[in-house]
Design a protein around this motif. Sequence first.
Motif, PDB file in Angstrom:
ATOM      1  N   ARG A 131     -11.823  -8.302   0.726  1.00  0.00           N
ATOM      2  CA  ARG A 131     -13.033  -7.489   0.927  1.00  0.00           C
ATOM      3  C   ARG A 131     -13.107  -6.424  -0.156  1.00  0.00           C
ATOM      4  O   ARG A 131     -12.214  -5.578  -0.274  1.00  0.00           O
ATOM      5  N   TRP A 132     -14.152  -6.477  -0.965  1.00  0.00           N
ATOM      6  CA  TRP A 132     -14.399  -5.421  -1.943  1.00  0.00           C
ATOM      7  C   TRP A 132     -15.296  -4.365  -1.301  1.00  0.00           C
ATOM      8  O   TRP A 132     -16.344  -4.673  -0.757  1.00  0.00           O
TER       9      TRP A 132
ATOM     10  N   VAL B  72      -4.224  -4.986   4.147  1.00  0.00           N
ATOM     11  CA  VAL B  72      -3.417  -4.472   3.036  1.00  0.00           C
ATOM     12  C   VAL B  72      -4.333  -4.083   1.880  1.00  0.00           C
ATOM     13  O   VAL B  72      -5.265  -4.815   1.545  1.00  0.00           O
ATOM     14  N   LEU B  73      -4.054  -2.932   1.262  1.00  0.00           N
ATOM     15  CA  LEU B  73      -4.758  -2.547   0.049  1.00  0.00           C
ATOM     16  C   LEU B  73      -4.225  -3.384  -1.105  1.00  0.00           C
ATOM     17  O   LEU B  73      -3.041  -3.359  -1.397  1.00  0.00           O
ATOM     18  N   ARG B  74      -5.112  -4.136  -1.781  1.00  0.00           N
ATOM     19  CA  ARG B  74      -4.671  -5.029  -2.854  1.00  0.00           C
ATOM     20  C   ARG B  74      -5.004  -4.508  -4.241  1.00  0.00           C
ATOM     21  O   ARG B  74      -4.366  -4.895  -5.215  1.00  0.00           O
TER      22      ARG B  74
ATOM     23  N   TYR C 128     -12.607  -0.582  -4.138  1.00  0.00           N
ATOM     24  CA  TYR C 128     -11.248  -1.022  -3.860  1.00  0.00           C
ATOM     25  C   TYR C 128     -11.278  -2.336  -3.094  1.00  0.00           C
ATOM     26  O   TYR C 128     -12.311  -2.735  -2.539  1.00  0.00           O
ATOM     27  N   VAL C 129     -10.127  -3.031  -3.073  1.00  0.00           N
ATOM     28  CA  VAL C 129     -10.047  -4.377  -2.502  1.00  0.00           C
ATOM     29  C   VAL C 129      -9.039  -4.399  -1.371  1.00  0.00           C
ATOM     30  O   VAL C 129      -7.892  -3.957  -1.543  1.00  0.00           O
ATOM     31  N   LEU C 130      -9.449  -4.913  -0.225  1.00  0.00           N
ATOM     32  CA  LEU C 130      -8.582  -5.054   0.932  1.00  0.00           C
ATOM     33  C   LEU C 130      -8.300  -6.520   1.204  1.00  0.00           C
ATOM     34  O   LEU C 130      -9.173  -7.379   1.018  1.00  0.00           O
ATOM     35  N   ASP C 131      -7.100  -6.821   1.652  1.00  0.00           N
ATOM     36  CA  ASP C 131      -6.719  -8.155   2.120  1.00  0.00           C
ATOM     37  C   ASP C 131      -6.782  -8.102   3.635  1.00  0.00           C
ATOM     38  O   ASP C 131      -5.965  -7.446   4.290  1.00  0.00           O
TER      39      ASP C 131
ATOM     40  N   ALA D 205       0.826  -1.196   0.000  1.00  0.00           N
ATOM     41  CA  ALA D 205       0.000   0.000   0.000  1.00  0.00           C
ATOM     42  C   ALA D 205       0.862   1.248   0.000  1.00  0.00           C
ATOM     43  O   ALA D 205       0.551   2.247  -0.644  1.00  0.00           O
ATOM     44  N   ARG D 206       1.990   1.215   0.710  1.00  0.00           N
ATOM     45  CA  ARG D 206       2.867   2.385   0.780  1.00  0.00           C
ATOM     46  C   ARG D 206       3.435   2.728  -0.582  1.00  0.00           C
ATOM     47  O   ARG D 206       3.437   3.877  -1.019  1.00  0.00           O
ATOM     48  N   LEU D 207       3.944   1.718  -1.308  1.00  0.00           N
ATOM     49  CA  LEU D 207       4.523   1.957  -2.627  1.00  0.00           C
ATOM     50  C   LEU D 207       3.459   2.427  -3.602  1.00  0.00           C
ATOM     51  O   LEU D 207       3.663   3.384  -4.350  1.00  0.00           O
ATOM     52  N   ALA D 208       2.301   1.753  -3.603  1.00  0.00           N
ATOM     53  CA  ALA D 208       1.239   2.132  -4.534  1.00  0.00           C
ATOM     54  C   ALA D 208       0.804   3.567  -4.295  1.00  0.00           C
ATOM     55  O   ALA D 208       0.601   4.343  -5.227  1.00  0.00           O
TER      56      ALA D 208
END
Length: 269
Positions: free
Chosen positions: A75-76, A51-53, A60-63, A7-10
């Motif tokens: 999770r969408w 984590v943001l995936r 958006y999609v979370l892990d 998530a930080r890099l994105a």
Amino acid sequence: MPYRTTARLATAVAAVLALTAGTGALGASPAQAATAGTADAPLLSLLPGTVLRGAGAQGYVLDVPTGDQDFRTLRWVPYTGGPHRDFANYYYDTWHEVSGEMLAGSSEAYYGKAVDLRTGESWSADPVPGVLDVLYAGVAGSAIALRKDVAQREKTPLWLDTEDAAPREIKGLPAGTTYLELRPATATVGLLDHRTAEGEQRVGLVDLATATVSETYPKVDAVSATRVAWTEPATATTPHRVVVRERATGRYTVILAGGHGRTRCRAAR
């Protein structure tokens, strides 16, 4: 090996794209074994380790961690703040990558399948004409990449397969190219890691509509309609930095990770 963007890099690279150009959206993709979640309001907090995936057109999609290292929950979450959808029993050895709002992968390396995280609908990759067995080779946009299961298979081109079209061979790279893996970028562009005949590792931008590599770069972490961006680690003489290159002109901007300044110049290659 699964491709993962933190998530930080994105966030950092997408922010730099927005700062230097205005339009930078990172793409991502699908999921499995769907069970609808019931949430009547936007999420107010996240579990530690979430984590943001991925991020798509509608959400958006979370892990989300579950306490069991063998599987997690995807999770969408819609941008509108409506009910979210959970996909339980998400196993790392089966489902590899999220591209936008789609999850893709393969349980035995062959072919591949995808799930639309918004709806739970799934589809499986089609056979490649004239090829007995094909292997899963990544995902980008709403397409799954496939390769021949033969000796020296990385020397053969990849195919793109989507739910509503037959597999198409990716073209645009010269003979002698080693094809590694396709990665998500945007809804319309994929990142194809490859090595040239001379052994140089590069990244090709694949137009998903035409299955053609239009541009190549030494490294790419994010793409917009007009720019590409990547990070470079600190060295003995230079600090950690983000590089943004204009796709049309070749000009690039270097931004120090600490935010102490930027340098704009014309690229040499």
